[in-house]
Design a protein around this motif. Structure first.
Motif, PDB file in Angstrom:
ATOM      1  N   GLU A 242       0.841 -14.936  -3.887  1.00  0.00           N
ATOM      2  CA  GLU A 242       0.776 -13.625  -3.802  1.00  0.00           C
ATOM      3  C   GLU A 242      -0.212 -12.490  -4.098  1.00  0.00           C
ATOM      4  N   ASP A 243      -0.937 -13.144  -5.249  1.00  0.00           N
ATOM      5  CA  ASP A 243      -2.372 -13.499  -5.770  1.00  0.00           C
ATOM      6  C   ASP A 243      -3.482 -13.327  -4.177  1.00  0.00           C
ATOM      7  N   ARG A 244      -3.547 -14.859  -3.648  1.00  0.00           N
ATOM      8  CA  ARG A 244      -4.222 -15.329  -2.608  1.00  0.00           C
ATOM      9  C   ARG A 244      -4.161 -14.321  -1.490  1.00  0.00           C
ATOM     10  N   ALA A 245      -2.528 -14.162  -1.299  1.00  0.00           N
ATOM     11  CA  ALA A 245      -1.894 -12.974  -0.023  1.00  0.00           C
ATOM     12  C   ALA A 245      -3.588 -11.183  -0.616  1.00  0.00           C
ATOM     13  N   ALA A 246      -2.828 -11.006  -1.806  1.00  0.00           N
ATOM     14  CA  ALA A 246      -3.521  -9.431  -1.996  1.00  0.00           C
ATOM     15  C   ALA A 246      -4.661  -9.985  -2.143  1.00  0.00           C
ATOM     16  N   GLU A 247      -5.433 -10.530  -2.521  1.00  0.00           N
ATOM     17  CA  GLU A 247      -7.466 -10.276  -2.076  1.00  0.00           C
ATOM     18  C   GLU A 247      -7.828 -11.290  -1.160  1.00  0.00           C
ATOM     19  N   LEU A 248      -7.208 -11.326  -0.199  1.00  0.00           N
ATOM     20  CA  LEU A 248      -7.867 -11.909   1.601  1.00  0.00           C
ATOM     21  C   LEU A 248      -6.921 -10.442   1.830  1.00  0.00           C
ATOM     22  N   MET A 249      -5.973  -9.880   1.313  1.00  0.00           N
ATOM     23  CA  MET A 249      -5.792  -8.371   2.907  1.00  0.00           C
ATOM     24  C   MET A 249      -6.802  -7.275   2.100  1.00  0.00           C
ATOM     25  N   LEU A 250      -7.009  -7.569   1.018  1.00  0.00           N
ATOM     26  CA  LEU A 250      -8.207  -5.978  -0.030  1.00  0.00           C
ATOM     27  C   LEU A 250      -9.373  -6.598   0.793  1.00  0.00           C
ATOM     28  N   ALA A 251      -9.823  -7.928   0.762  1.00  0.00           N
ATOM     29  CA  ALA A 251     -11.370  -8.298   1.915  1.00  0.00           C
ATOM     30  C   ALA A 251     -10.835  -7.890   3.330  1.00  0.00           C
ATOM     31  N   ALA A 252      -9.822  -8.204   3.796  1.00  0.00           N
ATOM     32  CA  ALA A 252      -9.476  -7.289   5.114  1.00  0.00           C
ATOM     33  C   ALA A 252      -9.967  -6.596   5.858  1.00  0.00           C
ATOM     34  N   ILE A 253      -9.104  -5.432   4.539  1.00  0.00           N
ATOM     35  CA  ILE A 253      -9.298  -3.651   4.351  1.00  0.00           C
ATOM     36  C   ILE A 253     -10.516  -3.354   4.388  1.00  0.00           C
ATOM     37  N   VAL A 254     -11.580  -3.696   3.553  1.00  0.00           N
ATOM     38  CA  VAL A 254     -12.623  -3.405   3.190  1.00  0.00           C
ATOM     39  C   VAL A 254     -13.040  -3.642   4.776  1.00  0.00           C
ATOM     40  N   ASP A 255     -13.130  -5.017   5.473  1.00  0.00           N
ATOM     41  CA  ASP A 255     -14.159  -5.359   6.477  1.00  0.00           C
ATOM     42  C   ASP A 255     -13.478  -4.630   7.636  1.00  0.00           C
ATOM     43  N   ALA A 256     -13.051  -4.587   7.932  1.00  0.00           N
ATOM     44  CA  ALA A 256     -11.925  -3.366   9.288  1.00  0.00           C
ATOM     45  C   ALA A 256     -12.858  -2.259   9.174  1.00  0.00           C
ATOM     46  N   HIS A 257     -13.123  -0.970   8.415  1.00  0.00           N
ATOM     47  CA  HIS A 257     -13.551  -0.610   7.832  1.00  0.00           C
ATOM     48  C   HIS A 257     -12.833   0.604   8.527  1.00  0.00           C
ATOM     49  N   LEU A 258     -11.662   0.523   8.684  1.00  0.00           N
ATOM     50  CA  LEU A 258     -10.558   1.223   8.846  1.00  0.00           C
ATOM     51  C   LEU A 258     -10.752   3.108   8.840  1.00  0.00           C
ATOM     52  N   GLU A 259     -11.670   3.532   8.070  1.00  0.00           N
ATOM     53  CA  GLU A 259     -11.744   5.419   8.209  1.00  0.00           C
ATOM     54  C   GLU A 259     -12.951   5.235   8.793  1.00  0.00           C
ATOM     55  N   GLU A 260     -13.373   4.279  10.011  1.00  0.00           N
ATOM     56  CA  GLU A 260     -14.247   4.234  11.528  1.00  0.00           C
ATOM     57  C   GLU A 260     -13.430   4.469  12.484  1.00  0.00           C
ATOM     58  N   GLY A 261     -14.106   5.939  12.912  1.00  0.00           N
ATOM     59  CA  GLY A 261     -14.075   5.419  14.624  1.00  0.00           C
ATOM     60  C   GLY A 261     -12.461   5.969  14.940  1.00  0.00           C
ATOM     61  N   ASP A 262     -11.907   5.246  16.496  1.00  0.00           N
ATOM     62  CA  ASP A 262     -10.772   6.145  16.722  1.00  0.00           C
ATOM     63  C   ASP A 262      -9.611   5.113  15.692  1.00  0.00           C
TER      64      ASP A 262
END
Length: 181
Positions: free
Chosen positions: A53-73
């Motif tokens: 679970e720690d690793r999943a959370a770490e990877l998911m947080l990094a994915a969210i940062v990498d995805a720049h969810l607030e940008e574009g459509d």
């Protein structure tokens, strides 16, 4: 043979998502280490699950940062998120199988932040009119997790190709989320 802890966690997530009730010996064998080596890294099943679970959370947080969810459509942001989170899919598949037996009060605190970010993306999409108002943002976020896990199971079982992962998940999320015009 030396195996890095993160590689052990990834292999354990792959195996346990298909065999959630496997014994420690079966897990050790499946990931290619001796039971003694496995025990040195994870003294018990609870410790292994916390590590996963720690690793999943770490990877998911990094994915969210990498995805720049607030940008574009928002549709493009969903695509970026799925692509960035593909490495988390084995963990999500395992967490789905484990959710039947886990205590929701002991969930890793990072999942609140993760859920807020993903739900926020769907809220933004609903506000902009890209996503349907007929489905709640929290349901769309839950569907995202479920589709990630399902796509991983399909890839692991050979029913789908790894290269199709992002297209499969994005297509299902967006076809269900898009506003009908």
């Amino acid at each position: 043979m030396f195996m890095e802890r993160n590689a052990m966690l990834r292999a354990a997530a792959d195996f346990l998502s298909r065999r959630p009730n496997a014994t420690r010996s079966e897990i050790a064998k499946a990931i290619g280490v001796s039971p003694a080596t496995f025990h040195r890294h994870f003294t018990g099943r609870d410790e292994l699950l916390r590590g996963l679970e720690d690793r999943a959370a770490e990877l998911m947080l990094a994915a969210i940062v990498d995805a720049h969810l607030e940008e574009g459509d928002c549709a493009s942001a969903v695509h970026r998120l799925v692509a960035a989170a593909q490495d988390v899919a084995p963990y999500l598949a395992l967490m789905y199988t484990q959710s039947q037996v886990s205590d929701p009060d002991t969930t890793h605190p990072a999942w609140d932040e993760i859920d807020q970010a993903i739900t926020g993306l769907f809220v933004r999409g609903k506000r902009s009119g890209e996503f349907t108002s007929e489905l709640s943002a929290s349901w769309l976020a839950d569907a995202f997790y479920g589709l990630m896990a399902s796509a991983e199971w399909a890839v692991q079982s050979g029913r789908a190709a790894r290269r199709d992962f992002t297209r499969m998940v994005t297509g299902m999320v967006l076809s269900g989320a898009h506003a009908r015009r």
